[in-house]
Scaffold this motif. Structure first.
Motif, PDB file in Angstrom:
ATOM      1  N   MET A  60      15.540  30.794-107.097  1.00 27.76           N
ATOM      2  CA  MET A  60      15.059  31.864-107.966  1.00 27.76           C
ATOM      3  C   MET A  60      15.949  33.101-107.879  1.00 27.76           C
ATOM      4  O   MET A  60      16.257  33.736-108.888  1.00 27.76           O
ATOM      5  N   ASP A  61      16.402  33.419-106.669  1.00 23.65           N
ATOM      6  CA  ASP A  61      17.181  34.634-106.455  1.00 23.65           C
ATOM      7  C   ASP A  61      18.568  34.591-107.095  1.00 23.65           C
ATOM      8  O   ASP A  61      19.173  35.647-107.319  1.00 23.65           O
ATOM      9  N   LEU A  62      19.093  33.395-107.367  1.00 26.19           N
ATOM     10  CA  LEU A  62      20.431  33.275-107.937  1.00 26.19           C
ATOM     11  C   LEU A  62      20.439  33.093-109.445  1.00 26.19           C
ATOM     12  O   LEU A  62      21.460  32.759-110.036  1.00 26.19           O
ATOM     13  N   GLN A  63      19.291  33.330-110.086  1.00 24.94           N
ATOM     14  CA  GLN A  63      19.249  33.326-111.549  1.00 24.94           C
ATOM     15  C   GLN A  63      19.777  34.668-112.083  1.00 24.94           C
ATOM     16  O   GLN A  63      19.926  35.642-111.347  1.00 24.94           O
ATOM     17  N   HIS A  64      20.038  34.710-113.379  1.00 21.57           N
ATOM     18  CA  HIS A  64      20.724  35.859-113.988  1.00 21.57           C
ATOM     19  C   HIS A  64      20.068  37.205-113.663  1.00 21.57           C
ATOM     20  O   HIS A  64      20.707  38.124-113.156  1.00 21.57           O
ATOM     21  N   GLY A  65      18.785  37.327-114.018  1.00 20.75           N
ATOM     22  CA  GLY A  65      18.117  38.611-113.842  1.00 20.75           C
ATOM     23  C   GLY A  65      18.041  39.032-112.397  1.00 20.75           C
ATOM     24  O   GLY A  65      18.276  40.201-112.061  1.00 20.75           O
ATOM     25  N   SER A  66      17.713  38.094-111.525  1.00 23.43           N
ATOM     26  CA  SER A  66      17.578  38.406-110.102  1.00 23.43           C
ATOM     27  C   SER A  66      18.898  38.846-109.495  1.00 23.43           C
ATOM     28  O   SER A  66      18.937  39.739-108.636  1.00 23.43           O
ATOM     29  N   LEU A  67      20.001  38.246-109.935  1.00 21.18           N
ATOM     30  CA  LEU A  67      21.315  38.655-109.439  1.00 21.18           C
ATOM     31  C   LEU A  67      21.646  40.073-109.864  1.00 21.18           C
ATOM     32  O   LEU A  67      22.174  40.865-109.075  1.00 21.18           O
ATOM     33  N   ASN A  68      21.348  40.416-111.115  1.00 18.91           N
ATOM     34  CA  ASN A  68      21.601  41.775-111.594  1.00 18.91           C
ATOM     35  C   ASN A  68      20.791  42.800-110.797  1.00 18.91           C
ATOM     36  O   ASN A  68      21.296  43.873-110.438  1.00 18.91           O
ATOM     37  N   VAL A  69      19.525  42.466-110.529  1.00 16.33           N
ATOM     38  CA  VAL A  69      18.669  43.383-109.755  1.00 16.33           C
ATOM     39  C   VAL A  69      19.217  43.539-108.346  1.00 16.33           C
ATOM     40  O   VAL A  69      19.283  44.652-107.808  1.00 16.33           O
ATOM     41  N   ARG A  70      19.650  42.448-107.746  1.00 24.00           N
ATOM     42  CA  ARG A  70      20.187  42.497-106.384  1.00 24.00           C
ATOM     43  C   ARG A  70      21.463  43.329-106.329  1.00 24.00           C
ATOM     44  O   ARG A  70      21.684  44.093-105.377  1.00 24.00           O
ATOM     45  N   ALA A  71      22.306  43.186-107.328  1.00 27.84           N
ATOM     46  CA  ALA A  71      23.567  43.938-107.363  1.00 27.84           C
ATOM     47  C   ALA A  71      23.360  45.393-107.745  1.00 27.84           C
ATOM     48  O   ALA A  71      24.242  46.235-107.518  1.00 27.84           O
ATOM     49  N   GLY A  72      22.211  45.704-108.354  1.00 26.73           N
ATOM     50  CA  GLY A  72      21.940  47.075-108.772  1.00 26.73           C
ATOM     51  C   GLY A  72      22.650  47.466-110.044  1.00 26.73           C
ATOM     52  O   GLY A  72      22.777  48.653-110.359  1.00 26.73           O
TER      53      GLY A  72
END
Length: 338
Positions: free
Chosen positions: A300-312
């Motif tokens: 789940m964490d490596l999907q598009h939206g989650s990656l953007n949120v993680r990267a800020g």
């Protein structure tokens, strides 16, 4: 590594029970406006404020696109909730085992979500929240038809129960179509990773009930539990058959995926889902020492939206693929093969 596994987690990723409810004194979705949507959100928030679980209220209009997608990717809201962004919100428990979508197709979509084969417990979570929200008897309910919903297919119990299954062996054997035909006779259906209209990425399939009218909640849950158990047993049998008949070829194919994940500098979402499926199969068969729960969280964490949120920040497609590959390499380094 000694890992706690939820029941049947080698095949069953998660169990979810969702209840559709509407207030009888508020217009249904087609006639919803800003005032009524605000009243619905207020009622839900007020009802749940003193309940255990430390619920947080999330207003969809206040989130950016990546934050919205992250909630979908973690199965806390549906894509349909995003269609009503000016009216919609979600109330989510701290452990993310209960999520209440507000002003989707219905006023309330109450869901309990747990890892592994825990349908009865997921149902218990959903119904406990439902009891609180419906304590004043203000739901739209008919003694003949049951709970009234915007879509007639949800009328009755208003319940959709589902299990998320990892079926790589069934997929490889070309037996998924046969499964579709069989489960439809039981009033069940098979969908992709994010439900209706989505693809079965990573060999992940949602098995859920189609009928909500004329059957009890208990009967629907029991039917789904039995069908899930049969599918899981069939998947395990096929895995063992391949392992016994062509172990080296199977291991070579799966371990090549591990090698690629451990060294790739670019990893698209589509490729990652297939590699994830291979790695999960290795872990489920105890060939690699890796936590299925951590792996499913990583998925789940490596999907598009989650990656953007993680990267800020909102990244370009290639930037996401680079970042996904980097995080995946770090994860693979911590896995021991047997």
């Amino acid at each position: 590594m000694t890992e706690y596994r939820a029941p049947e987690q080698d095949v069953v990723i998660s169990s979810r029970v969702r209840l559709a409810r509407n207030y009888r004194d508020i217009p249904f979705a087609p006639q919803m406006n800003q005032d009524w949507s605000g009243e619905t959100i207020r009622r839900v928030n007020e009802s749940m404020k003193d309940q255990q679980g430390d619920y947080r209220l999330v207003r969809i209009a206040e989130l950016n696109k990546s934050e919205r997608n992250q909630l979908v990717e973690h199965h806390l809201i549906s894509y349909d909730l995003l269609k009503f962004e000016q009216f919609s919100a979600a109330l989510i428990s701290s452990g993310e085992t209960v999520s209440i979508m507000i002003n989707e197709e219905d006023h309330l979509r109450i869901q309990g979500l747990l890892p592994g084969m825990q349908l009865e417990r997921a149902a218990d979570l959903a119904f406990k929240a439902d009891d609180v929200l419906g304590a004043d008897g203000n739901y739209a309910f008919d003694t003949q038809w049951g709970y009234l919903t915007s879509c007639p297919t949800n009328t009755g119990t208003g319940m959709r129960a589902s299990t998320m299954l990892h079926l790589p062996a069934l997929s490889a054997a070309g037996q998924v179509s046969a499964v579709l035909q069989t489960v439809s006779k039981l009033g069940l259906t098979v969908r992709g990773l994010y439900g209706e209209g989505s693809d079965a990425k990573g060999n992940l399939y949602q098995l859920s009930n189609q009928v909500t009218l004329g059957r009890t909640e208990e009967d629907m849950v029991k039917t789904l539990i039995a069908a899930t158990a049969q599918l899981a047993d069939h998947e395990r049998s096929l895995r063992e058959t391949v392992r016994e008949d062509d172990s080296m070829s199977m291991l070579d194919k799966l371990m090549r995926s591990v090698g690629i994940m451990g060294h790739a500098r670019l990893m698209s979402s589509a490729e990652f889902m297939q590699r994830y499926s291979d790695l999960r199969l290795l872990a489920a068969m105890d060939i690699v020492d890796a936590s299925l729960s951590e792996m499913d969280q990583l998925m789940m964490d490596l999907q598009h939206g989650s990656l953007n949120v993680r990267a800020g920040e909102k990244m370009s497609g290639q930037e996401r693929d680079v970042y996904r590959a980097e995080l995946l390499r770090d994860y693979i380094r911590g896995i021991a093969t047997k």
